[in-house]
Design a protein around this motif. Structure first.
Motif, PDB file in Angstrom:
ATOM      1  N   VAL A 178       0.850  -1.198   0.000  1.00  0.00           N
ATOM      2  CA  VAL A 178       0.000   0.000   0.000  1.00  0.00           C
ATOM      3  C   VAL A 178       0.882   1.242   0.000  1.00  0.00           C
ATOM      4  N   LEU A 179       0.595   2.160  -0.935  1.00  0.00           N
ATOM      5  CA  LEU A 179       1.327   3.424  -0.931  1.00  0.00           C
ATOM      6  C   LEU A 179       0.365   4.586  -1.080  1.00  0.00           C
ATOM      7  N   SER A 180       0.781   5.736  -0.563  1.00  0.00           N
ATOM      8  CA  SER A 180       0.031   6.975  -0.730  1.00  0.00           C
ATOM      9  C   SER A 180       0.833   7.903  -1.606  1.00  0.00           C
ATOM     10  N   THR A 181       0.150   8.716  -2.391  1.00  0.00           N
ATOM     11  CA  THR A 181       0.845   9.686  -3.236  1.00  0.00           C
ATOM     12  C   THR A 181       0.271  11.079  -3.010  1.00  0.00           C
ATOM     13  N   GLY A 182       1.099  12.067  -3.013  1.00  0.00           N
ATOM     14  CA  GLY A 182       0.631  13.452  -2.954  1.00  0.00           C
ATOM     15  C   GLY A 182       1.571  14.335  -2.158  1.00  0.00           C
ATOM     16  N   ASP A 183       1.929  15.494  -2.752  1.00  0.00           N
ATOM     17  CA  ASP A 183       2.821  16.450  -2.087  1.00  0.00           C
ATOM     18  C   ASP A 183       2.183  17.085  -0.863  1.00  0.00           C
ATOM     19  N   GLU A 184       0.840  17.025  -0.774  1.00  0.00           N
ATOM     20  CA  GLU A 184       0.155  17.656   0.359  1.00  0.00           C
ATOM     21  C   GLU A 184       0.171  16.787   1.611  1.00  0.00           C
ATOM     22  N   LEU A 185       0.643  15.554   1.477  1.00  0.00           N
ATOM     23  CA  LEU A 185       0.478  14.595   2.571  1.00  0.00           C
ATOM     24  C   LEU A 185       1.640  14.617   3.561  1.00  0.00           C
ATOM     25  N   VAL A 186       1.275  14.476   4.818  1.00  0.00           N
ATOM     26  CA  VAL A 186       2.237  14.455   5.927  1.00  0.00           C
ATOM     27  C   VAL A 186       1.975  13.183   6.728  1.00  0.00           C
ATOM     28  N   ASP A 187       3.044  12.469   7.076  1.00  0.00           N
ATOM     29  CA  ASP A 187       2.809  11.230   7.840  1.00  0.00           C
ATOM     30  C   ASP A 187       3.699  11.108   9.069  1.00  0.00           C
ATOM     31  N   ASP A 188       4.351  12.228   9.465  1.00  0.00           N
ATOM     32  CA  ASP A 188       5.267  12.105  10.596  1.00  0.00           C
ATOM     33  C   ASP A 188       4.806  12.868  11.832  1.00  0.00           C
ATOM     34  N   GLY A 189       3.555  13.314  11.852  1.00  0.00           N
ATOM     35  CA  GLY A 189       3.019  13.914  13.068  1.00  0.00           C
ATOM     36  C   GLY A 189       3.411  15.356  13.312  1.00  0.00           C
ATOM     37  N   ARG A 190       4.209  15.946  12.406  1.00  0.00           N
ATOM     38  CA  ARG A 190       4.625  17.338  12.640  1.00  0.00           C
ATOM     39  C   ARG A 190       3.453  18.285  12.367  1.00  0.00           C
ATOM     40  N   PRO A 191       3.555  19.541  12.897  1.00  0.00           N
ATOM     41  CA  PRO A 191       2.477  20.505  12.617  1.00  0.00           C
ATOM     42  C   PRO A 191       2.318  20.703  11.113  1.00  0.00           C
ATOM     43  N   LEU A 192       1.074  20.885  10.667  1.00  0.00           N
ATOM     44  CA  LEU A 192       0.815  21.030   9.236  1.00  0.00           C
ATOM     45  C   LEU A 192       1.194  22.423   8.758  1.00  0.00           C
ATOM     46  N   LEU A 193       1.843  22.506   7.620  1.00  0.00           N
ATOM     47  CA  LEU A 193       2.106  23.781   6.958  1.00  0.00           C
ATOM     48  C   LEU A 193       0.907  24.091   6.066  1.00  0.00           C
ATOM     49  N   PRO A 194       0.813  25.333   5.579  1.00  0.00           N
ATOM     50  CA  PRO A 194      -0.338  25.683   4.733  1.00  0.00           C
ATOM     51  C   PRO A 194      -0.470  24.710   3.560  1.00  0.00           C
ATOM     52  N   GLY A 195      -1.684  24.233   3.356  1.00  0.00           N
ATOM     53  CA  GLY A 195      -1.954  23.350   2.222  1.00  0.00           C
ATOM     54  C   GLY A 195      -1.745  21.885   2.504  1.00  0.00           C
ATOM     55  N   GLU A 196      -1.189  21.564   3.650  1.00  0.00           N
ATOM     56  CA  GLU A 196      -0.899  20.162   3.940  1.00  0.00           C
ATOM     57  C   GLU A 196      -2.065  19.475   4.667  1.00  0.00           C
ATOM     58  N   ILE A 197      -2.168  18.184   4.475  1.00  0.00           N
ATOM     59  CA  ILE A 197      -3.110  17.356   5.238  1.00  0.00           C
ATOM     60  C   ILE A 197      -2.363  16.089   5.669  1.00  0.00           C
ATOM     61  N   ARG A 198      -2.950  15.371   6.597  1.00  0.00           N
ATOM     62  CA  ARG A 198      -2.304  14.138   7.051  1.00  0.00           C
ATOM     63  C   ARG A 198      -2.747  12.955   6.187  1.00  0.00           C
ATOM     64  N   ASP A 199      -1.820  12.040   5.990  1.00  0.00           N
ATOM     65  CA  ASP A 199      -2.106  10.827   5.209  1.00  0.00           C
ATOM     66  C   ASP A 199      -2.984   9.899   6.044  1.00  0.00           C
ATOM     67  N   SER A 200      -4.220   9.727   5.644  1.00  0.00           N
ATOM     68  CA  SER A 200      -5.095   8.790   6.373  1.00  0.00           C
ATOM     69  C   SER A 200      -5.357   7.526   5.570  1.00  0.00           C
ATOM     70  N   ASN A 201      -5.227   7.603   4.259  1.00  0.00           N
ATOM     71  CA  ASN A 201      -5.607   6.450   3.429  1.00  0.00           C
ATOM     72  C   ASN A 201      -4.744   5.226   3.681  1.00  0.00           C
ATOM     73  N   ARG A 202      -3.460   5.476   3.891  1.00  0.00           N
ATOM     74  CA  ARG A 202      -2.542   4.333   3.957  1.00  0.00           C
ATOM     75  C   ARG A 202      -2.891   3.427   5.136  1.00  0.00           C
ATOM     76  N   LEU A 203      -3.077   4.044   6.308  1.00  0.00           N
ATOM     77  CA  LEU A 203      -3.392   3.221   7.482  1.00  0.00           C
ATOM     78  C   LEU A 203      -4.770   2.569   7.326  1.00  0.00           C
ATOM     79  N   ALA A 204      -5.724   3.321   6.770  1.00  0.00           N
ATOM     80  CA  ALA A 204      -7.065   2.736   6.583  1.00  0.00           C
ATOM     81  C   ALA A 204      -6.985   1.541   5.636  1.00  0.00           C
ATOM     82  N   LEU A 205      -6.242   1.669   4.542  1.00  0.00           N
ATOM     83  CA  LEU A 205      -6.158   0.559   3.577  1.00  0.00           C
ATOM     84  C   LEU A 205      -5.365  -0.617   4.137  1.00  0.00           C
ATOM     85  N   LEU A 206      -4.287  -0.332   4.845  1.00  0.00           N
ATOM     86  CA  LEU A 206      -3.522  -1.420   5.476  1.00  0.00           C
ATOM     87  C   LEU A 206      -4.419  -2.198   6.440  1.00  0.00           C
ATOM     88  N   THR A 207      -5.270  -1.456   7.146  1.00  0.00           N
ATOM     89  CA  THR A 207      -6.152  -2.104   8.123  1.00  0.00           C
ATOM     90  C   THR A 207      -7.254  -2.896   7.428  1.00  0.00           C
TER      91      THR A 207
END
Ligand code: AMP
Ligand code: MG
Length: 404
Positions: A178-207
């Motif tokens: 399972v992989l996620s794609t997108g420059d807007e995605l963050v997966d390391d828990g750091r504060p979001l910069l403008p335009g960023e969102i957290r990667d939720s698909n990968r964990l949902a699909l793995l599960t």
């Protein structure tokens, strides 16, 4: 746009059950047998007693009560040193082999044992075979135990263990990357910069993969960068039986997934007449199936259920591929507008005492609103042109949650 059925058929036509390989019985739960299994042993292996009591010659008990001479004791796991003849009995424990000469067992509750005298009084008359479990009553050599295609669960594995089978030829459980794609995605828990969102698909699909019984492999988060995308797809196709990606399958300007997959794979880009999960891509890199799921979180999960899970079940050798649907009664209107698509609405509810499902549409039906998907106990299938009002029946796909 193509129909849901056509899209499903397209995917299923291009995947095949994996070649069966030998699997240790301890690892075989949830696998599908690739060949018929024929018994080579007998179960039970010998005539034995189903009760604690006394092994007797049945005809001796015709005039019960009778007193018999006790010749010894035989426990489970051993064999009697001697047999018995008329007028004699043998103390015997559940599972112990019947002594030679004995043809019935009297349960201990219907006897009085005089240990000092070495005798037993039998209170009742019993027929031949009483409480005796005959050799081969469950399994005989040559019996077809389970046919190819059997999904192995606890009972099957117990039977196979009972006849001394240590390995079975089964379709291997698919390993799915399972992989996620997108420059807007963050997966390391750091504060979001403008335009960023957290990667939720990968964990949902793995599960979802794990809940479906497949082996899930996290291939990580990839930037919208051609070289990086190519590398992770080639890596995943090389070491997995199938690859799921999410994002980059719609019409965006930076959807390099499409560029890369068209170059390294044989892909079909599809618009399906459903909502959510309209955009979808499916194809092969080499022999490895690749599912390009849409990026919107609800869409990726629905797309998994409708297209990826059935195909992976086919690869796993299963014969029931699609979710079993059932009918549910709408607590209130499922109101939808006509747009030429079949809608999969997130609904809550469940069965009443008589097993009849009652459902209610959840708020937040956008394909980006994952909370409604998380709370949903089913997807209601509402075709175009259908006006489902309170009290109407609709078809639903119950969603498997661990709580149910
Ligand atoms: P795309 O198909 O890449 O244009 O993505 C469609 C929408 O899904 C965009 O709003 C993305 O930000 C969002 N999206 C894509 N991938 C993910 C992900 N892994 N987790 C959460 N949202 C995502
Ligand atoms: Mg994207």
């Amino acid at each position: 746009m193509i129909s849901l059925d056509e899209a499903r058929q397209h995917v299923l036509d291009r995947v095949a059950p994996a070649v069966p390989v030998a699997a240790a019985l301890e690892q075989a739960a949830g696998l599908v047998l690739g060949v018929d299994v024929v018994a080579e042993e007998t179960v039970p292996p010998f005539d034995n007693t189903a009760m604690d009591g006394f092994a007797v010659v049945a005809s001796d008990t015709d005039g019960a009560p009778v007193v018999l001479e006790v010749m010894g004791t035989v426990a489970a796991g051993s064999a009697a040193d001697s047999g018995i003849a008329s007028g004699q009995a043998m103390r015997i424990m559940t599972g112990a082999p019947m002594p030679r000469g004995a043809d019935a067992v009297v349960m201990v509750e219907r006897t009085s044992y005089d240990e000092d005298e070495g005798t037993v009084e039998v209170e009742i008359s019993v027929p031949p075979g009483n409480h005796v479990r005959g050799a081969g009553e469950d399994v005989r050599p040559g019996d077809l135990l389970f046919a190819a295609g059997t999904l192995l669960s606890a009972g099957h594995l117990g039977v196979l263990a009972s006849v001394g089978v240590a390995r079975v030829d089964a379709h291997p459980r698919p390993t799915v990357g399972v992989l996620s794609t997108g420059d807007e995605l963050v997966d390391d828990g750091r504060p979001l910069l403008p335009g960023e969102i957290r990667d939720s698909n990968r964990l949902a699909l793995l599960t979802l993969l794990a809940e479906s019984g497949f082996d899930a492999v996290d291939l990580g988060l990839v930037r919208d960068d051609e070289a990086a995308i190519e590398e992770v797809f080639l890596d995943g196709a090389g070491r997995c039986d199938a690859v799921l990606s999410s994002g980059g399958v719609s019409m965006g300007a930076f959807d390099y997934v499409k560029v890369v997959l068209d170059r390294i794979g044989d892909m079909r880009w599809i618009q399906i007449a459903i909502k959510p999960a309209k955009p979808f891509a499916f194809g092969l890199i080499g022999d490895t199936p690749v599912f390009g799921l849409p990026g919107n979180p609800v869409s990726s999960m629905v797309s998994y259920e409708l297209f990826a899970r059935p195909a992976l079940r086919k690869i796993a050798g299963m014969s029931t591929l699609h979710h079993l649907t059932r009918l549910a009664i709408c607590a209130d209107s499922l109101g939808r507008h006509d747009d030429g698509k079949t809608h999969f609405l997130r609904v809550e509810g469940g069965p009443d005492e008589s097993g009849r499902w009652h459902i209610r549409k959840l708020g937040g039906q956008g394909s980006h609103q994952l909370t409604a998907m998380a709370r949903a106990t089913a997807l209601a299938i509402v075709p175009d042109g259908v006006e489902a009002a309170a009290g109407d029946e609709v078809e639903i796909i119950p969603l498997s949650t661990l709580a149910q």
